[in-house]
Scaffold this motif. Sequence first.
Motif, PDB file in Angstrom:
ATOM      1  N   ALA A  62       2.324   9.297  -1.272  1.00  0.00           N
ATOM      2  CA  ALA A  62       3.319   8.334   0.028  1.00  0.00           C
ATOM      3  C   ALA A  62       2.784   7.532   1.279  1.00  0.00           C
ATOM      4  CB  ALA A  62       3.792   9.468   0.478  1.00  0.00           C
ATOM      5  N   GLN A  63       1.808   7.856   1.450  1.00  0.00           N
ATOM      6  CA  GLN A  63       1.129   7.264   2.744  1.00  0.00           C
ATOM      7  C   GLN A  63       0.297   5.897   2.077  1.00  0.00           C
ATOM      8  OE1 GLN A  63       0.770   7.660   5.613  1.00  0.00           O
ATOM      9  NE2 GLN A  63       0.252   5.700   5.329  1.00  0.00           N
ATOM     10  N   LEU A  64      -0.465   6.189   0.977  1.00  0.00           N
ATOM     11  CA  LEU A  64      -0.907   4.538   0.535  1.00  0.00           C
ATOM     12  C   LEU A  64       0.790   3.510   0.675  1.00  0.00           C
ATOM     13  CD1 LEU A  64      -4.372   5.640  -0.639  1.00  0.00           C
ATOM     14  CD2 LEU A  64      -3.612   5.013   1.194  1.00  0.00           C
ATOM     15  N   CYS A  65       1.608   4.022  -0.578  1.00  0.00           N
ATOM     16  CA  CYS A  65       2.271   3.110  -1.105  1.00  0.00           C
ATOM     17  C   CYS A  65       3.748   3.189  -0.029  1.00  0.00           C
ATOM     18  CB  CYS A  65       3.532   4.133  -1.863  1.00  0.00           C
ATOM     19  SG  CYS A  65       2.342   4.058  -3.769  1.00  0.00           S
ATOM     20  N   THR A  66       4.024   4.027   1.181  1.00  0.00           N
ATOM     21  CA  THR A  66       4.501   3.598   2.786  1.00  0.00           C
ATOM     22  C   THR A  66       3.398   2.732   2.996  1.00  0.00           C
ATOM     23  OG1 THR A  66       5.036   5.463   2.920  1.00  0.00           O
ATOM     24  CG2 THR A  66       5.072   4.301   5.016  1.00  0.00           C
ATOM     25  N   THR A  67       2.174   2.165   3.064  1.00  0.00           N
ATOM     26  CA  THR A  67       1.724   1.243   3.572  1.00  0.00           C
ATOM     27  C   THR A  67       2.388  -0.192   2.320  1.00  0.00           C
ATOM     28  OG1 THR A  67      -0.246   2.176   4.552  1.00  0.00           O
ATOM     29  CG2 THR A  67      -0.497   0.251   4.726  1.00  0.00           C
ATOM     30  N   ILE A  68       1.389  -0.035   1.120  1.00  0.00           N
ATOM     31  CA  ILE A  68       2.000  -1.035   0.878  1.00  0.00           C
ATOM     32  C   ILE A  68       3.223  -2.255   0.933  1.00  0.00           C
ATOM     33  CG2 ILE A  68       1.994  -1.522  -2.213  1.00  0.00           C
ATOM     34  CD1 ILE A  68      -0.067   0.835  -2.412  1.00  0.00           C
ATOM     35  N   ARG A  69       4.179  -0.801   0.688  1.00  0.00           N
ATOM     36  CA  ARG A  69       5.850  -1.384   1.051  1.00  0.00           C
ATOM     37  C   ARG A  69       5.840  -2.283   2.129  1.00  0.00           C
ATOM     38  NH1 ARG A  69      10.807  -1.408  -1.409  1.00  0.00           N
ATOM     39  NH2 ARG A  69      12.405  -0.666   0.772  1.00  0.00           N
ATOM     40  N   ARG A  70       4.552  -1.756   3.136  1.00  0.00           N
ATOM     41  CA  ARG A  70       5.151  -2.930   4.915  1.00  0.00           C
ATOM     42  C   ARG A  70       4.068  -4.309   4.729  1.00  0.00           C
ATOM     43  NH1 ARG A  70       3.437   2.213   8.893  1.00  0.00           N
ATOM     44  NH2 ARG A  70       3.635  -0.348  10.485  1.00  0.00           N
ATOM     45  N   SER A  71       2.689  -3.951   3.473  1.00  0.00           N
ATOM     46  CA  SER A  71       2.222  -4.809   3.560  1.00  0.00           C
ATOM     47  C   SER A  71       2.760  -6.268   2.187  1.00  0.00           C
ATOM     48  CB  SER A  71       0.897  -4.385   3.185  1.00  0.00           C
ATOM     49  OG  SER A  71       0.390  -3.648   3.836  1.00  0.00           O
ATOM     50  N   THR A  72       3.951  -6.071   1.653  1.00  0.00           N
ATOM     51  CA  THR A  72       3.954  -6.753   0.957  1.00  0.00           C
ATOM     52  C   THR A  72       5.719  -7.750   0.871  1.00  0.00           C
ATOM     53  OG1 THR A  72       5.404  -4.508  -0.433  1.00  0.00           O
ATOM     54  CG2 THR A  72       2.699  -5.527  -1.363  1.00  0.00           C
ATOM     55  N   ALA A  73       5.746  -8.512   0.710  1.00  0.00           N
ATOM     56  CA  ALA A  73       7.125  -9.599   0.763  1.00  0.00           C
ATOM     57  C   ALA A  73       8.029  -8.357  -0.318  1.00  0.00           C
ATOM     58  CB  ALA A  73       7.310 -10.710   0.385  1.00  0.00           C
ATOM     59  N   PRO A  74       9.579  -8.481   0.298  1.00  0.00           N
ATOM     60  CA  PRO A  74      10.249  -7.385   0.281  1.00  0.00           C
ATOM     61  C   PRO A  74      10.883  -8.115  -1.865  1.00  0.00           C
ATOM     62  CG  PRO A  74      11.290  -8.378   2.014  1.00  0.00           C
ATOM     63  CD  PRO A  74      10.065  -9.387   1.939  1.00  0.00           C
ATOM     64  N   ASP A  75      10.356  -9.121  -0.933  1.00  0.00           N
ATOM     65  CA  ASP A  75      10.719  -9.972  -3.100  1.00  0.00           C
ATOM     66  C   ASP A  75       9.576  -9.781  -4.146  1.00  0.00           C
ATOM     67  OD1 ASP A  75       9.241 -11.281  -2.209  1.00  0.00           O
ATOM     68  OD2 ASP A  75       9.854 -13.370  -3.030  1.00  0.00           O
ATOM     69  N   ALA A  76       9.236  -9.224  -3.288  1.00  0.00           N
ATOM     70  CA  ALA A  76       7.245  -8.427  -4.706  1.00  0.00           C
ATOM     71  C   ALA A  76       8.000  -7.996  -4.898  1.00  0.00           C
ATOM     72  CB  ALA A  76       6.362  -8.474  -3.589  1.00  0.00           C
ATOM     73  N   PRO A  77       7.700  -7.147  -6.660  1.00  0.00           N
ATOM     74  CA  PRO A  77       7.749  -6.390  -7.070  1.00  0.00           C
ATOM     75  C   PRO A  77       6.725  -5.239  -7.135  1.00  0.00           C
ATOM     76  CG  PRO A  77       7.086  -8.022  -8.604  1.00  0.00           C
ATOM     77  CD  PRO A  77       6.639  -9.001  -7.308  1.00  0.00           C
ATOM     78  N   GLU A  78       5.464  -5.575  -6.372  1.00  0.00           N
ATOM     79  CA  GLU A  78       5.162  -4.128  -6.145  1.00  0.00           C
ATOM     80  C   GLU A  78       5.877  -3.707  -4.199  1.00  0.00           C
ATOM     81  OE1 GLU A  78       2.842  -7.299  -8.136  1.00  0.00           O
ATOM     82  OE2 GLU A  78       3.642  -7.350  -6.016  1.00  0.00           O
ATOM     83  N   HIS A  79       7.037  -4.922  -4.037  1.00  0.00           N
ATOM     84  CA  HIS A  79       7.160  -3.628  -2.673  1.00  0.00           C
ATOM     85  C   HIS A  79       8.119  -2.959  -3.107  1.00  0.00           C
ATOM     86  CE1 HIS A  79       8.759  -3.921   1.131  1.00  0.00           C
ATOM     87  NE2 HIS A  79      10.093  -3.678   0.986  1.00  0.00           N
ATOM     88  N   GLY A  80       9.310  -2.914  -4.862  1.00  0.00           N
ATOM     89  CA  GLY A  80       9.500  -1.946  -5.151  1.00  0.00           C
ATOM     90  C   GLY A  80       9.255  -1.742  -5.699  1.00  0.00           C
ATOM     91  N   THR A  81       8.267  -1.206  -6.340  1.00  0.00           N
ATOM     92  CA  THR A  81       7.406  -0.355  -7.363  1.00  0.00           C
ATOM     93  C   THR A  81       6.657   1.021  -6.114  1.00  0.00           C
ATOM     94  OG1 THR A  81       6.791  -1.382  -8.791  1.00  0.00           O
ATOM     95  CG2 THR A  81       5.695   0.625  -8.832  1.00  0.00           C
ATOM     96  N   ALA A  82       6.650   0.964  -4.443  1.00  0.00           N
ATOM     97  CA  ALA A  82       6.210   1.157  -3.560  1.00  0.00           C
ATOM     98  C   ALA A  82       6.611   2.434  -3.473  1.00  0.00           C
ATOM     99  CB  ALA A  82       4.629   0.346  -2.895  1.00  0.00           C
ATOM    100  N   GLY A  83       8.205   1.640  -3.088  1.00  0.00           N
ATOM    101  CA  GLY A  83       9.705   2.188  -2.449  1.00  0.00           C
ATOM    102  C   GLY A  83       9.666   3.361  -3.575  1.00  0.00           C
TER     103      GLY A  83
END
Length: 342
Positions: A62-83
Amino acid sequence: MTAPAATAPGGTEGAALSVLPRVLRQALGWADAHRAGFVLPPDVLEPHTQVNSTLKPLGELAQLCTTIRRSTAPDAPEHGTAGELVMFAWEQVHAGDLLLELLRGEPFAAYPYEIYAAFAGYGLRNEGFERLAGTLSATRGWAHTEQQANRELGLINSERRIGNAPHTDAGSVLARTWLGGLSEPWMFEGPSGYALTHTVFHVTDWCCVPERMPADIDAYLRAWLPPWVDGCLESRQWDLTGELLAVAAALPGPPPTDLLDAAWPALATAQAPGGAVPETGPTVRAAPPGDAGPGPEAEPDPYPFLACYHSTLVTAFAAALCLKRLTEHRADAAADVTGAAV
């Protein structure tokens, strides 16, 4: 470990940016494909259940994916996966109700509070948990619980995230840490390394608020991160290497591009084709640089889940942070050149 005599050599310019998208994609893809490893057992609230193999991995997800989502662009696949992974973890704790039960059973334990704070940082809240936490954090016992200084910084950051007043001054606690004391750099070894990385994580809210880092610590880290990272790579401490590279991304001001260009290609060689990164030691064959690899489900896992989940998550976390900082730095440099030409 013995401190290396020389700093890490500078890498090829742009070398980090050439591998970071693949490293991030594959590491986060591995976590997504291995959700079953993070599922909490039915008896998670029983006294015999091992927190380190159940709630700890889920809280770190939960913690690390929260930061990954904060650090990636909204249109990046990783942004969605982290969320999606944060929401998966929130479902595992029954929207916070399970953490409330933990807090009722262990009212002065810090770990339910810190796990909840990871979700609070994402905007997920549980009214019952926060009501009880507010009562407990106002007690004398909470304020005087004895713990290591870097762990206390974690609790202070959790209090900030939840919205409760910190139980003590963060600056005085920071001064008591190995890093805050600017310890002799040759005293660096595994335990002090993890202590200093988590000190940075807590001070900078998991590397997202670099301006909280004091100037003297910034200068100290810029001087000594290169040899520490070099030593960790040489001794194949992949997990600690990832944490130190996340620290490098948390420095205020320009990112240390020479360090990142030297270190990331080396860490990328430790990543298995399916995305997993071991904590330490020898590694399986890695995907060639620039190769997207066969994907996290195409080959059998080379490591047991508990031997690689943390280092794989840390690699994704550090990769997202470094990719963001380097991309922004490149854009700023290009803007400066354009402005000068005009």
